[in-house]
Write an enzyme that holds these catalytic residues in place. Sequence first.
Site, short mmCIF file in Angstrom:
data_model
loop_
_atom_site.label_atom_id
_atom_site.label_comp_id
_atom_site.label_asym_id
_atom_site.label_seq_id
_atom_site.Cartn_x
_atom_site.Cartn_y
_atom_site.Cartn_z
N ASP A 327 0.84 -0.88 -0.40
CA ASP A 327 -0.20 -0.21 -0.05
C ASP A 327 0.64 1.85 -0.28
OD1 ASP A 327 -2.23 2.07 -0.43
OD2 ASP A 327 -2.59 1.30 2.17
N ASP A 557 -3.11 -2.57 5.72
CA ASP A 557 -3.84 -2.48 6.77
C ASP A 557 -5.55 -2.24 6.44
OD1 ASP A 557 -4.59 -0.41 4.69
OD2 ASP A 557 -3.33 1.60 5.93
#
Length: 818
Positions: A327, A557
């Site tokens: 990410d 996340d």
Amino acid sequence: MTHPSTHLAEPAPAGNAQPAAERGLSQEAAAALLAQAGRNELAKQARRPAWKILLGQYLSPLVGLLLIACVVSAALDEWADAVAIGVILVVNGLVGFFQEYRAERAMAALRSLTAPRARVRRDGQARLIAAAEVVPGDILLVEAGDIVAADARILACYALLVNEATLTGESMPTEKAALADAPGAPLAERHNALFMGTAIANGSGVACVTATGARTELGKIAHLLATVEDSVTPLQAQLARISRTLILLCLAVVLLVALLGFIQGMSWMNVLILAVTLAVAAVPEGLPAVVTIALALGVQRMAAQRVLVRRLDAIETIGCATVVCTDKTGTLTMGNMIVRALWGADEHALLFAAAACCEAQLDSQGKAGVGDTTELAILVAAWERGIRAEDLERDFPRRFVIPFDSVRKSMAIRRANGVLYVKGALEMVLARSRSAPEGVSEAADDMARRGLRVLAIATGEGETEEGLTLLGLVGLADPPRPEAIAAIAEARRAGVTTVMITGDHPVTAEAIARELGILAPDEAVQGRIHARATPGDKLRIVRDWKAQGAVVAMTGDGVNDAPALREAHIGIAMGITGTEVTREAADIILTDDNFASIVGAVREGRGIFDNIRKTVIYLLAGNAGELAVMLFAAVLALPIPLLPLHILWINLVTDSLPALALVTDPTDEDVNGRPPRDPALPMLGRREWSVVLATGALQALVTLTVFAWALQARGLDEARNLAFTTLVFGELFRAFGARRSDKTFWEVGILSNWRLFAIVMLSAVVQIGIHHVPVMRELMQLTPLSLSDCMLTIVIGLIPLTVIEAWKLFARKWIRGH
């Protein structure tokens, strides 16, 4: 003039909303829909029976070897060894058993994200009900701080911002509007939709529920997570392959020696004893313990790299990663916005106006605060130029605020000095401006190409956003972590491909990727950057790389990352910003959410694998030497050189303890300078097996020579005595040479692994001692060892190490010469 408030608990539906929205569902209709659609919950997956999970832990070839060793030890009345091996079997089985519950914990954590209560309109009244009782068609009422109970279509909203980062990966709160979305729009661009499990960051709204339970976007992710299977790690596959090879080799040698025994006229009992001895010699009892200790040591080393390991074999797996899908926000970038560019004739006046149009509150240090991240970034930049927010509020207190909304795409604050300060999207502010600097559109385009979020800043004299004077532009971005740039460069040098997956706009994603070094200035994207990625996209990306033979690490996340984390060979969760779902689905957790920690973990993982491989080679070479001694003695019709108790002692003294010290070797400085190993290749290739066989043959030749000489000169008891001690010393000293295949032990430094040096010296003393302790001497059927015999066995025991180290020097010179 009257201005709207910044909070509206229950806005009236827009004119095009259905009349039914005024009253909502009736209680009777809601009950019927609940019976039809089911409760608004994520379904629990059926679990395998506990006995099946436990049984599955004992079906691998390596565990089969341990079982053989345990049975053989018990058959020989070596109950201490049998109990020790049994303990290893129980512990390993329990660890594997509890690992099977990772999926259930991930599902339980995902279910906890659903809102426990929801506010709906029933029979014309707002009612608070259990979220599980929300049904399709319900009119859902939301406001700041709420967790959305189900997927819904917005009927009316006011200044509505929703934090959808855990679902879409979008780093900024999403603006919502009561306008129809384009057909097929990705999740991050569905401005007319609310999704279960997301959080209302600002404003309020009315929405009609369109999906509940498993039919929601969160429910679809839950289904993906439940159907993804854990990958078999490279280490598991490698050890299983080695175990199968050892089993076949052991059976072949035992059958051959048994056949030779019968041909030579040995009794059934002697053949059985010989076969049992060979089986014990073939099984490296210390291998599972060594691997476990090596991985446990890796846990400590990775903790120093700010990496928490949830599954031991993940340590080795990260070392052979060839692709890291990561990410952007918080991992590659700082995770907070900063002002990176100003454009205008007077930058001080520009920042003053921008700060005057902020509602966020900065702390007294000018570093952090409370409020919108974009506004905080503006206030920090203003602070650095001497513009204090508290001075603004004291000298020019605000008179009224026109909040941001998704239609106007701007906000305004009028202050006591009579000035209206405006910030927002350039196209909207420019359309309401009477004057603007030349080249402002070109400047905005340039900022956008650099991946910046562009805000136009203007001032006005009236109470409406008309007739404005556009002062300039502010460009903001989430800056790259400085250490991430260096880490990506190191990953590239190590042959690891970095793939960025983000919910951000493609232009922003590509600009950040080039700044980070994921892409060179003239390098094409070529699957390295994925913007606006959905949970299904992330899962597909991981599977595509796996189909190409890559060992994939995936970071995440948010809830949307959980299925991909489970699908990847190694799932990496963020410890700071990560949700409980991702932490439960992951194999390792970054305590600092930093990409640089991943590269450090790759380095440690490679070092651990190197240590495991060198230790496996050392163990197998020792077992090969013991087998060769017994096999050659049978072929030559010699008496049995080693008794079963001798073999068990050798495996204890020369296998387990030195092997445990070998796995503590420090990681090679340039381990990340090598390309990642191909996981399809075996841990022990032709070269490694050649080393095992050649070393075993050399050790056997030395031992049998001593045995044959002593048999003629001193008799069988003395011959076994000397052969046993010579073999022990030979394998102990050989541990020094097992540390590196390309350097001699004196080049590596004999004390650079002080544990190994201490264990070898202590084991040598103990080996000499058992010849002089009456109880041990009788148990092992030994005779006292004279000083001359002690020196003789030590010198002869050094022969294998000397030959191996001399071969290293010769091979190095030969390679240099060619």
